[in-house]
Design a protein around this motif. Structure first.
Motif, PDB file in Angstrom:
ATOM      1  N   GLY A  19     -64.800 106.526 -20.023  1.00 15.22           N
ATOM      2  CA  GLY A  19     -64.826 105.228 -20.674  1.00 15.22           C
ATOM      3  C   GLY A  19     -66.194 104.576 -20.702  1.00 15.22           C
ATOM      4  N   ARG A  20     -67.144 105.122 -19.952  1.00 14.85           N
ATOM      5  CA  ARG A  20     -68.498 104.574 -19.927  1.00 14.85           C
ATOM      6  C   ARG A  20     -69.428 105.316 -20.877  1.00 14.85           C
ATOM      7  NH1 ARG A  20     -70.447 103.251 -13.978  1.00 14.85           N
ATOM      8  NH2 ARG A  20     -72.251 102.879 -15.270  1.00 14.85           N
ATOM      9  N   ARG A  21     -68.875 106.249 -21.610  1.00 20.47           N
ATOM     10  CA  ARG A  21     -69.682 107.039 -22.551  1.00 20.47           C
ATOM     11  C   ARG A  21     -70.292 106.116 -23.602  1.00 20.47           C
ATOM     12  NH1 ARG A  21     -67.526 112.826 -24.501  1.00 20.47           N
ATOM     13  NH2 ARG A  21     -69.559 113.599 -25.109  1.00 20.47           N
ATOM     14  N   THR A  22     -71.551 106.319 -23.925  1.00 17.00           N
ATOM     15  CA  THR A  22     -72.224 105.450 -24.883  1.00 17.00           C
ATOM     16  C   THR A  22     -71.973 105.910 -26.313  1.00 17.00           C
ATOM     17  OG1 THR A  22     -74.278 106.732 -24.909  1.00 17.00           O
ATOM     18  CG2 THR A  22     -74.065 105.001 -23.210  1.00 17.00           C
ATOM     19  N   PHE A  23     -72.151 104.974 -27.240  1.00 15.03           N
ATOM     20  CA  PHE A  23     -72.007 105.302 -28.658  1.00 15.03           C
ATOM     21  C   PHE A  23     -73.030 106.351 -29.062  1.00 15.03           C
ATOM     22  CE2 PHE A  23     -70.589 100.646 -28.963  1.00 15.03           C
ATOM     23  CZ  PHE A  23     -69.283 100.970 -28.671  1.00 15.03           C
ATOM     24  N   SER A  24     -74.230 106.274 -28.498  1.00 17.64           N
ATOM     25  CA  SER A  24     -75.268 107.247 -28.855  1.00 17.64           C
ATOM     26  C   SER A  24     -74.933 108.644 -28.331  1.00 17.64           C
ATOM     27  CB  SER A  24     -76.646 106.799 -28.365  1.00 17.64           C
ATOM     28  OG  SER A  24     -76.645 106.599 -26.977  1.00 17.64           O
ATOM     29  N   GLU A  25     -74.170 108.742 -27.258  1.00 15.31           N
ATOM     30  CA  GLU A  25     -73.716 110.055 -26.776  1.00 15.31           C
ATOM     31  C   GLU A  25     -72.613 110.620 -27.675  1.00 15.31           C
ATOM     32  OE1 GLU A  25     -74.349 109.634 -21.946  1.00 15.31           O
ATOM     33  OE2 GLU A  25     -72.481 108.949 -22.832  1.00 15.31           O
ATOM     34  N   MET A  26     -71.756 109.737 -28.180  1.00 15.85           N
ATOM     35  CA  MET A  26     -70.623 110.192 -28.988  1.00 15.85           C
ATOM     36  C   MET A  26     -71.007 110.510 -30.428  1.00 15.85           C
ATOM     37  SD  MET A  26     -67.434 107.871 -27.595  1.00 15.85           S
ATOM     38  CE  MET A  26     -68.156 106.292 -27.978  1.00 15.85           C
ATOM     39  N   ALA A  27     -71.975 109.795 -30.970  1.00 17.75           N
ATOM     40  CA  ALA A  27     -72.324 109.913 -32.394  1.00 17.75           C
ATOM     41  C   ALA A  27     -72.596 111.344 -32.846  1.00 17.75           C
ATOM     42  CB  ALA A  27     -73.494 108.989 -32.721  1.00 17.75           C
ATOM     43  N   PRO A  28     -73.447 112.105 -32.143  1.00 20.53           N
ATOM     44  CA  PRO A  28     -73.714 113.472 -32.625  1.00 20.53           C
ATOM     45  C   PRO A  28     -72.479 114.382 -32.585  1.00 20.53           C
ATOM     46  CG  PRO A  28     -75.225 112.885 -30.823  1.00 20.53           C
ATOM     47  CD  PRO A  28     -74.258 111.768 -30.993  1.00 20.53           C
ATOM     48  N   GLU A  29     -71.591 114.128 -31.625  1.00 20.59           N
ATOM     49  CA  GLU A  29     -70.402 114.976 -31.499  1.00 20.59           C
ATOM     50  C   GLU A  29     -69.424 114.801 -32.657  1.00 20.59           C
ATOM     51  OE1 GLU A  29     -68.464 115.514 -27.720  1.00 20.59           O
ATOM     52  OE2 GLU A  29     -70.233 114.705 -26.674  1.00 20.59           O
ATOM     53  N   VAL A  30     -69.437 113.606 -33.262  1.00 16.52           N
ATOM     54  CA  VAL A  30     -68.525 113.359 -34.384  1.00 16.52           C
ATOM     55  C   VAL A  30     -69.255 113.327 -35.723  1.00 16.52           C
ATOM     56  CG1 VAL A  30     -66.789 112.181 -32.986  1.00 16.52           C
ATOM     57  CG2 VAL A  30     -68.618 110.847 -34.069  1.00 16.52           C
ATOM     58  N   GLY A  31     -70.577 113.508 -35.693  1.00 16.57           N
ATOM     59  CA  GLY A  31     -71.350 113.567 -36.925  1.00 16.57           C
ATOM     60  C   GLY A  31     -71.520 112.228 -37.619  1.00 16.57           C
ATOM     61  N   LEU A  32     -71.577 111.142 -36.862  1.00 17.12           N
ATOM     62  CA  LEU A  32     -71.768 109.807 -37.427  1.00 17.12           C
ATOM     63  C   LEU A  32     -72.974 109.141 -36.778  1.00 17.12           C
ATOM     64  CD1 LEU A  32     -68.106 108.420 -37.371  1.00 17.12           C
ATOM     65  CD2 LEU A  32     -69.353 109.295 -39.354  1.00 17.12           C
ATOM     66  N   SER A  33     -73.425 108.059 -37.395  1.00 24.95           N
ATOM     67  CA  SER A  33     -74.492 107.264 -36.795  1.00 24.95           C
ATOM     68  C   SER A  33     -73.929 106.473 -35.619  1.00 24.95           C
ATOM     69  CB  SER A  33     -75.093 106.309 -37.830  1.00 24.95           C
ATOM     70  OG  SER A  33     -74.140 105.305 -38.151  1.00 24.95           O
ATOM     71  N   ALA A  35     -74.231 103.304 -35.226  1.00 22.56           N
ATOM     72  CA  ALA A  35     -73.612 102.093 -35.783  1.00 22.56           C
ATOM     73  C   ALA A  35     -72.204 102.374 -36.290  1.00 22.56           C
ATOM     74  CB  ALA A  35     -74.482 101.529 -36.901  1.00 22.56           C
ATOM     75  N   ALA A  36     -72.002 103.538 -36.919  1.00 20.89           N
ATOM     76  CA  ALA A  36     -70.677 103.886 -37.441  1.00 20.89           C
ATOM     77  C   ALA A  36     -69.687 104.110 -36.296  1.00 20.89           C
ATOM     78  CB  ALA A  36     -70.763 105.125 -38.322  1.00 20.89           C
ATOM     79  N   VAL A  37     -70.138 104.725 -35.214  1.00 24.83           N
ATOM     80  CA  VAL A  37     -69.270 104.924 -34.048  1.00 24.83           C
ATOM     81  C   VAL A  37     -68.895 103.566 -33.456  1.00 24.83           C
ATOM     82  CG1 VAL A  37     -69.180 105.809 -31.674  1.00 24.83           C
ATOM     83  CG2 VAL A  37     -70.080 107.250 -33.516  1.00 24.83           C
ATOM     84  N   LYS A  38     -69.867 102.665 -33.334  1.00 23.41           N
ATOM     85  CA  LYS A  38     -69.593 101.324 -32.807  1.00 23.41           C
ATOM     86  C   LYS A  38     -68.568 100.605 -33.678  1.00 23.41           C
ATOM     87  CE  LYS A  38     -71.613  96.860 -31.577  1.00 23.41           C
ATOM     88  NZ  LYS A  38     -70.356  96.220 -31.760  1.00 23.41           N
ATOM     89  N   ARG A  39     -68.723 100.683 -35.000  1.00 24.93           N
ATOM     90  CA  ARG A  39     -67.761 100.025 -35.898  1.00 24.93           C
ATOM     91  C   ARG A  39     -66.361 100.580 -35.704  1.00 24.93           C
ATOM     92  NH1 ARG A  39     -72.023 100.352 -39.539  1.00 24.93           N
ATOM     93  NH2 ARG A  39     -71.149 102.198 -40.555  1.00 24.93           N
ATOM     94  N   ARG A  40     -66.248 101.899 -35.569  1.00 26.42           N
ATOM     95  CA  ARG A  40     -64.935 102.520 -35.389  1.00 26.42           C
ATOM     96  C   ARG A  40     -64.302 102.103 -34.054  1.00 26.42           C
ATOM     97  NH1 ARG A  40     -63.170 107.352 -38.143  1.00 26.42           N
ATOM     98  NH2 ARG A  40     -64.384 107.654 -40.034  1.00 26.42           N
ATOM     99  N   VAL A  41     -65.082 102.109 -32.985  1.00 30.10           N
ATOM    100  CA  VAL A  41     -64.543 101.718 -31.678  1.00 30.10           C
ATOM    101  C   VAL A  41     -64.162 100.242 -31.714  1.00 30.10           C
ATOM    102  CG1 VAL A  41     -65.079 101.426 -29.218  1.00 30.10           C
ATOM    103  CG2 VAL A  41     -65.729 103.545 -30.401  1.00 30.10           C
ATOM    104  N   ASP A  42     -65.001  99.407 -32.336  1.00 32.10           N
ATOM    105  CA  ASP A  42     -64.655  97.979 -32.467  1.00 32.10           C
ATOM    106  C   ASP A  42     -63.347  97.812 -33.231  1.00 32.10           C
ATOM    107  OD1 ASP A  42     -66.900  97.206 -31.065  1.00 32.10           O
ATOM    108  OD2 ASP A  42     -68.061  96.632 -32.850  1.00 32.10           O
ATOM    109  N   ARG A  43     -63.162  98.585 -34.313  1.00 33.61           N
ATOM    110  CA  ARG A  43     -61.926  98.506 -35.108  1.00 33.61           C
ATOM    111  C   ARG A  43     -60.726  98.946 -34.269  1.00 33.61           C
ATOM    112  NH1 ARG A  43     -59.329 102.414 -37.679  1.00 33.61           N
ATOM    113  NH2 ARG A  43     -61.131 103.799 -37.681  1.00 33.61           N
ATOM    114  N   LEU A  44     -60.895  99.995 -33.473  1.00 32.88           N
ATOM    115  CA  LEU A  44     -59.806 100.468 -32.620  1.00 32.88           C
ATOM    116  C   LEU A  44     -59.447  99.423 -31.559  1.00 32.88           C
ATOM    117  CD1 LEU A  44     -60.939 104.183 -32.234  1.00 32.88           C
ATOM    118  CD2 LEU A  44     -58.890 103.373 -33.445  1.00 32.88           C
TER     119      LEU A  44
END
Length: 145
Positions: A19-33, A35-44
């Protein structure tokens, strides 16, 4: 109901693992920027799919290594809210599951030792509306996050 795509499922899996994983760590794994990862997590979070972030504790290292489920049967007129309130007052109770059929609830407890378990069960029995208990000791567990 919120629409969840494969990328959202990947993000949820990663956050369940850490749960402490950063957006910058997750972004490359899902192929998004980032900012896009942050928007998705915020939406969730805003939609209620993600309800919070927490820490996982090894309770045995704190001396609370015994777990059990206690089946509680109540008088026929006991409201569900009272079933939950009864167990909620007990610090050793980890979760309460109200269920259909007999018994009326399944209570997950964590205690230090068998004497402590007996004390907790006695406390649950003294509530007045409990007509029966059955204790199931947990020998091991696995949980899907």
């Amino acid at each position: 109901m919120t629409e969840i795509d494969d990328v959202d499922h990947q993000l949820l899996r990663m956050l369940r693992e850490d749960g402490r994983r950063t957006f910058s760590e997750m972004a490359p794994e899902v192929g998004l920027s980032v900012a896009a990862v942050k928007r998705r997590v915020d939406r969730l979070r805003q939609s209620g799919v993600i309800t919070g972030f927490t820490v996982q504790v090894d309770h045995s290292k704190l001396g609370w290594s015994i777990e059990a489920f206690v089946e509680l049967t109540y008088t026929g007129t006991t409201p569900v809210g009272e079933i939950v309130r009864t167990a909620y007052k007990t610090a050793e109770v980890q979760a309460v599951f109200t269920i259909a059929g007999a018994p009326d609830s399944l209570v997950h407890v964590r205690v230090r030792d068998i004497g402590h378990l007996q004390h907790v069960i006695d406390g649950l029995r003294r509530t007045g509306n409990v007509t029966g208990t059955k204790t199931l000791m947990i020998l091991g567990s696995w949980t899907r996050n």
